[in-house]
Motif scaffolding. Structure first.
Motif, mmCIF file in Angstrom:
data_model
loop_
_atom_site.group_PDB
_atom_site.id
_atom_site.type_symbol
_atom_site.label_atom_id
_atom_site.label_comp_id
_atom_site.label_asym_id
_atom_site.label_seq_id
_atom_site.Cartn_x
_atom_site.Cartn_y
_atom_site.Cartn_z
ATOM 1 N N TYR A 222 -27.919 51.900 95.358
ATOM 2 C CA TYR A 222 -27.470 51.487 94.030
ATOM 3 C C TYR A 222 -25.947 51.353 93.982
ATOM 4 N N GLY A 235 -31.821 48.547 90.818
ATOM 5 C CA GLY A 235 -31.196 48.688 89.507
ATOM 6 C C GLY A 235 -31.977 47.921 88.459
ATOM 7 N N MET A 239 -28.510 43.536 88.380
ATOM 8 C CA MET A 239 -27.078 43.258 88.335
ATOM 9 C C MET A 239 -26.818 41.825 87.880
ATOM 10 N N ARG A 278 -22.884 45.401 86.905
ATOM 11 C CA ARG A 278 -24.089 46.032 86.389
ATOM 12 C C ARG A 278 -24.037 46.120 84.869
#
Length: 351
Positions: A222, A235, A239, A278
């Motif tokens: 991550y 994630g 992203m 992110r």
């Protein structure tokens, strides 16, 4: 228990190669998750370890043994499938002990091992029931119990939670993680759900098109992905990626109408790059840069879906009582230390 080692493993179906020279070591007692999109080869690789698919080239070792050409029954593995594969006419206890019974084990040994598996999986109240009288989660626990009683060196899970609803998936994730801690066995788990991978694994193997993209602990992947694919796959939500160009020692990002100064060593002037951001590392500010298309309010957190004037899409995580509304025009505040940069051509991370 035993570790698993794959050396230059290849799988071909005729002229089509689906696994490309994989090298991988899984330590004894480790919980390893194979993750990747559909068709990446994760289930094929698991079945090669189990012996259900022939290994075209390379070596599969379980513990000290080369099992590449051994039958599945000789490898010391137990597999739990997406489908429960329970015998409908048998009770829970009979289903769990059936494999031992077929191999001629004494009834006292079968009863002892079934009782221990039942204790671990909290199935004591269901031993006399048949599968039709169980919920989906209970049936999957019975399937796992059937694997436990065999006492394998390695447990193999092939997307075992795919047939369960969202609440049961969460419950079973906890159950399997607890099971791993209690019995300490080597486990290899296949899933396309990166949330399962992040919450359960000691080690994640990210696969794409029959190749390993990156191996590491969940937070390592991550925080420090090697390439755009891993960064986007690990994630949730994924992203954000925006096109940029290196200019004057910084990155010009047309979609954000700004220039960013990421804390990395940038390539030469004029190089095209991809900026990775992110959703949880972005903050909404005042400005006339991006349009809010939709806000999903999930209680303690919301996700704002934005569109840049370039047409690029961005997701922002918002917390607190003030949330963006559809149609708002906003700008973003970005911490330079949180910006990732990728080469636009190779998609490899620039550090």
């Amino acid at each position: 228990m035993a570790g698993v080692e794959l050396t230059e493993v290849v799988k071909r179906y005729g002229d089509v190669q689906v696994i490309h020279g994989i090298d991988l070591k899984i330590a004894e007692g480790e919980f390893c998750v194979f993750v990747g999109p559909s068709g990446c080869g994760k289930s094929t690789l698991l079945r090669m370890i189990a012996g259900l698919e022939e290994t075209t080239e390379g070596t599969v070792r379980i513990g000290a043994r080369d099992v590449t050409r051994e039958d599945p029954s000789q490898r010391g593995v137990a597999m739990v499938f997406q489908t429960y594969a329970l015998y409908p006419h048998m009770t829970v206890a009979e289903n769990m002990g059936f494999g031992l019974k077929m191999n001629g084990h004494p009834r006292s040994e079968i009863n002892s091992k079934v009782a221990e598996a039942s204790r671990i999986l909290k199935l004591d109240d269901y031993l006399k029931r048949k599968p039709a009288a169980l919920s989906g989660g209970q049936r999957q626990r019975v399937a796992i119990g059937r694997a436990i009683v065999r006492g394998p060196d390695v447990f193999l899970f092939d997307e075992p939670l795919s047939n369960l609803d969202a609440e049961l998936r969460v419950e079973m994730r906890v159950e399997i993680a607890r099971l791993h801690k209690e019995i300490g066995a080597t486990m290899i788990y296949v899933t396309h759900d990166q949330v399962e991978a992040m919450t359960m694994a000691d080690k994640i193997v990210v696969l794409r098109a029959g190749r390993i993209e990156q191996v590491g602990a969940p937070l390592e992947l991550y925080r420090d992905p090697d390439n755009r694919f891993v960064a986007g796959f690990i994630g949730s939500p994924s992203m954000n990626f925006l096109s940029g160009t290196v200019k004057g020692g910084a990155v010009e990002v047309p979609g954000l109408k700004t220039t960013l100064s990421p804390a990395v060593t940038l390539p030469s002037e004029g190089t095209d790059v991809i900026v990775g951001l992110r959703p949880e590392h972005l903050s909404v500010g005042t400005g006339d840069v991006l349009t809010v298309d939709l806000t999903e309010a999930l209680g303690g957190v919301s996700y704002a879906y934005l569109t840049a004037d370039t047409g690029e899409k961005i997701i922002v995580e918002e917390r607190g009582d003030i949330r963006s509304d559809e149609g708002d025009r906003i700008a973003l505040t970005i911490d330079p230390a949180r910006i990732m940069v990728f080469d636009a051509n190779t998609e490899m991370r620039i550090r």
